[in-house]
Design an enzyme around this catalytic site. Structure first.
Site, short mmCIF file in Angstrom:
data_model
loop_
_atom_site.label_atom_id
_atom_site.label_comp_id
_atom_site.label_asym_id
_atom_site.label_seq_id
_atom_site.Cartn_x
_atom_site.Cartn_y
_atom_site.Cartn_z
CB THR A 28 1.66 14.05 3.27
OG1 THR A 28 0.66 13.13 2.78
CG2 THR A 28 1.45 15.42 2.65
CG HIS A 29 2.10 8.17 3.55
ND1 HIS A 29 1.06 8.72 2.83
CD2 HIS A 29 1.55 7.17 4.31
CE1 HIS A 29 -0.07 8.06 3.13
NE2 HIS A 29 0.21 7.12 4.02
CG ASN A 78 2.65 16.03 -2.15
OD1 ASN A 78 3.21 17.06 -2.46
ND2 ASN A 78 2.73 15.54 -0.92
CB THR A 79 -1.33 11.27 -4.73
OG1 THR A 79 -0.03 10.83 -4.32
CG2 THR A 79 -1.84 10.40 -5.85
CB SER A 115 -4.64 8.02 0.57
OG SER A 115 -3.25 8.20 0.84
CE1 TYR A 133 -7.63 7.50 -2.29
CE2 TYR A 133 -7.00 9.80 -2.11
CZ TYR A 133 -7.93 8.80 -1.92
OH TYR A 133 -9.15 9.11 -1.37
N GLY A 134 -1.51 6.42 -4.92
CA GLY A 134 -0.45 6.78 -5.87
C GLY A 134 -0.33 5.92 -7.11
N1 DGL Z 1 0.17 10.73 1.20
C1 DGL Z 1 -0.17 10.80 -0.16
C2 DGL Z 1 0.66 11.82 -0.94
O1 DGL Z 1 1.04 12.80 -0.40
C3 DGL Z 1 -0.48 9.60 -0.97
C4 DGL Z 1 -0.01 8.25 -0.64
C5 DGL Z 1 -0.77 7.20 -1.43
O2 DGL Z 1 -1.93 6.95 -1.06
O3 DGL Z 1 -0.25 6.69 -2.43
O4 DGL Z 1 0.92 11.67 -2.09
#
Ligand code: DGL
Length: 258
Positions: free
Chosen positions: A185-186, A74-75, A10, A41-42
């Site tokens: 991943t953030h 991951n989301t 994202s 995205y979360g």
């Molecule tokens: N980096 C993303 C993850 O691994 C999502 C972050 C987001 O957009 O909420 O879940």
């Protein structure tokens, strides 16, 4: 004609997968694609997310001519991996919370899961815990504000340490917890700031090296890297351009999503 490896997230979170990927595939060309127009995205509904992820990955696969797609989110992965694999002609590598390695190293059998609201509550996550950490206590923390703090850091600003401490509070006050899964991943991008926010030593575990290993297995013979890697984004953003440059990517080109 082989294509590059496409990495999708994202926002900037997927950049945490880039150093291990470059270590394992130093000659491979990479393309980074992010849906920054719709970040985060979360906190979005599942139906909307599946449709959006398919549309963005479709556009990014076509624009990049990639040989493999790494869903460095991951989301997205805990929701849409099957749909992506059914829909795309290239191999797809997903990213899911590193519950198994965390359970393997936890001495106290109390681990934390730090992820987005979506990921902490997904059936996929329940299944991972059931399969690999059924003898552990798992404290799940919806840590959506950390996504923005990681974005700020890569855009060149210092993250807000009060926000980090407040989000980590349920884990900070669990005295026997010894291992924390970074299930977004953030979050590895904030690594040392997360460690510093704990009153005692904890081990942080993420999936980035496992993703790089899996990518080596499925990517075949990727296109060689001949210049800086390229990137795609769904909205123009000066902070993102700065983040991409620090990891040796060209300024993002606009990705039009059909
Ligand atoms: N980096 C993303 C993850 O691994 C999502 C972050 C987001 O957009 O909420 O879940």
């Amino acid at each position: 004609m082989p294509g590059p490896i496409l990495i999708f997230d994202s926002g900037v979170g997927g950049l945490s997968v880039v150093p291990p990927l470059r270590r394992r595939l130093p000659e491979a060309a990479l393309v980074y694609a992010c849906d920054n127009a719709m970040l985060p995205y979360g906190t979005r509904p599942d139906d909307w997310l599946v449709a959006r992820i398919l549309a963005v990955c479709d556009a990014a696969v076509a624009a990049s001519g990639c040989c493999a797609l790494v869903v460095a989110c991951n989301t997205a992965s805990t929701l849409a991996l099957d749909a992506l694999r059914a829909h795309l002609a290239v191999p797809v590598v997903g990213t899911v919370p590193a519950i198994k390695p965390a359970a393997a190293i936890s001495a106290s059998r109390h681990i934390g899961l730090l992820a987005t609201s979506a990921t902490v509550s997904r059936p996929y996550t329940d299944r991972l815990i059931e399969a690999f950490a059924s003898d552990c206590r798992v404290t799940r923390v919806a840590a959506d504000p950390l996504v923005r703090e990681a974005e700020r850091l890569l855009a060149g600003d210092e993250p807000d340490h009060d926000v980090i401490r407040a989000v980590l509070e349920p884990l900070r006050r669990a005295p026997d917890l010894d291992t924390v899964v970074l299930g977004c991943t953030h979050f590895p991008l904030l690594g040392e700031r997360l460690v510093a926010a704990f009153p005692r030593p904890v081990r942080l575990v993420d999936s980035s090296d496992a993703i790089a290993r899996r990518t080596v297995q499925v990517a075949g013979d990727p296109a060689p890297r001949t210049k800086r890697d390229s990137s795609l984004a769904t909205a123009p953003d000066a902070g993102l351009a700065r983040a991409m440059a620090t990891l040796d990517f060209d300024e993002p080109r606009l990705l039009i999503v059909g």
